[in-house]
Write a protein that holds these residues in place. Structure first.
Motif, PDB file in Angstrom:
ATOM      1  N   ASN A 182      -9.597  -8.870  -7.360  1.00 43.17           N
ATOM      2  CA  ASN A 182     -10.718  -8.551  -6.470  1.00 43.17           C
ATOM      3  C   ASN A 182     -11.336  -7.186  -6.764  1.00 43.17           C
ATOM      4  OD1 ASN A 182      -8.904  -6.694  -5.454  1.00 43.17           O
ATOM      5  ND2 ASN A 182      -8.802  -7.576  -3.399  1.00 43.17           N
ATOM      6  N   GLN A 225      -9.781  -4.227  -6.652  1.00 43.87           N
ATOM      7  CA  GLN A 225      -9.054  -3.118  -6.028  1.00 43.87           C
ATOM      8  C   GLN A 225      -8.167  -2.435  -7.067  1.00 43.87           C
ATOM      9  OE1 GLN A 225      -6.182  -4.288  -3.060  1.00 43.87           O
ATOM     10  NE2 GLN A 225      -5.860  -2.198  -2.363  1.00 43.87           N
ATOM     11  N   ASP A 227       0.487  -7.213   4.077  1.00 40.66           N
ATOM     12  CA  ASP A 227       0.007  -6.404   2.952  1.00 40.66           C
ATOM     13  C   ASP A 227       1.070  -6.198   1.868  1.00 40.66           C
ATOM     14  OD1 ASP A 227       1.600  -4.663   4.421  1.00 40.66           O
ATOM     15  OD2 ASP A 227       0.092  -3.089   4.567  1.00 40.66           O
ATOM     16  N   PHE A 251      -6.320  -3.054 -12.213  1.00 45.32           N
ATOM     17  CA  PHE A 251      -7.060  -3.629 -11.094  1.00 45.32           C
ATOM     18  C   PHE A 251      -6.468  -4.970 -10.704  1.00 45.32           C
ATOM     19  CE2 PHE A 251     -10.065  -1.184 -13.617  1.00 45.32           C
ATOM     20  CZ  PHE A 251     -10.726  -0.424 -12.666  1.00 45.32           C
ATOM     21  N   THR A 290      -3.556   2.264  -5.775  1.00 40.57           N
ATOM     22  CA  THR A 290      -3.457   2.444  -4.318  1.00 40.57           C
ATOM     23  C   THR A 290      -2.176   1.832  -3.766  1.00 40.57           C
ATOM     24  OG1 THR A 290      -4.621   0.373  -3.815  1.00 40.57           O
ATOM     25  CG2 THR A 290      -5.986   2.366  -4.087  1.00 40.57           C
ATOM     26  N   GLN A 291      -1.374   1.227  -4.641  1.00 41.77           N
ATOM     27  CA  GLN A 291      -0.180   0.489  -4.234  1.00 41.77           C
ATOM     28  C   GLN A 291       1.082   1.109  -4.819  1.00 41.77           C
ATOM     29  OE1 GLN A 291      -0.704  -2.588  -2.301  1.00 41.77           O
ATOM     30  NE2 GLN A 291      -2.666  -1.526  -2.197  1.00 41.77           N
ATOM     31  N   THR A 332      -5.004  -0.838  -8.544  1.00 42.11           N
ATOM     32  CA  THR A 332      -3.562  -0.983  -8.282  1.00 42.11           C
ATOM     33  C   THR A 332      -2.912   0.367  -8.007  1.00 42.11           C
ATOM     34  OG1 THR A 332      -3.068  -0.931 -10.643  1.00 42.11           O
ATOM     35  CG2 THR A 332      -3.321  -3.107  -9.623  1.00 42.11           C
ATOM     36  N   PRO A 363       0.828  -1.209   0.000  1.00 41.54           N
ATOM     37  CA  PRO A 363       0.000   0.000   0.000  1.00 41.54           C
ATOM     38  C   PRO A 363       0.863   1.261   0.000  1.00 41.54           C
ATOM     39  CG  PRO A 363      -0.808  -1.565   1.626  1.00 41.54           C
ATOM     40  CD  PRO A 363       0.512  -2.087   1.125  1.00 41.54           C
TER      41      PRO A 363
END
Length: 114
Positions: free
Chosen positions: A54, A56, A102, A51, A60-61, A58, A20
């Motif tokens: 799931n 989410q 994570d 993405f 955000t990473q 990417t 993250p």
């Protein structure tokens, strides 16, 4: 006398490592620069896909390109390279398993010359 450059640089493993963006650690803390006679490289990159499975994002990473390579005087046969890649995978697994939950990774064998 000038040292002679190695004859072949060959990838053993290739892939991605991510965590993250707000993580308080850096992925490089869990991946040594050398392991099992290989050089391990992490280079921050733009996520290679939009993405995760799931859904989410990417974005955000923080993503890193992972490359593990080994230098040889002459390129070994594929069976030898495969054995070196397996040995490296076995040495790397406990380090990745001990990383924060994570921290994600996707690595695969890649025996191409660099």
């Amino acid at each position: 006398m000038t040292p002679q450059a190695p004859g072949a640089a060959v990838r053993l493993l290739q892939g991605y490592v991510w965590h993250p963006r707000e993580a308080t650690y850096d992925a490089r803390a869990f991946i040594p620069e050398e392991l099992a006679d290989a050089h391990l490289l992490l280079d921050e990159v733009t996520p290679p896909f939009a993405f995760f499975e799931n859904g989410q994002l990417t974005s955000t990473q923080t993503f890193y390109q992972f490359t593990a390579l080994r230098l040889y005087d002459e390129r070994p046969d594929d069976a030898t390279l495969h054995a070196h890649a397996e040995r490296l995978s076995e040495a790397l697994a406990p380090r990745l398993d001990a990383s924060p939950p994570d921290l994600g990774w996707q690595l695969w064998e890649d025996l191409r010359d660099l």
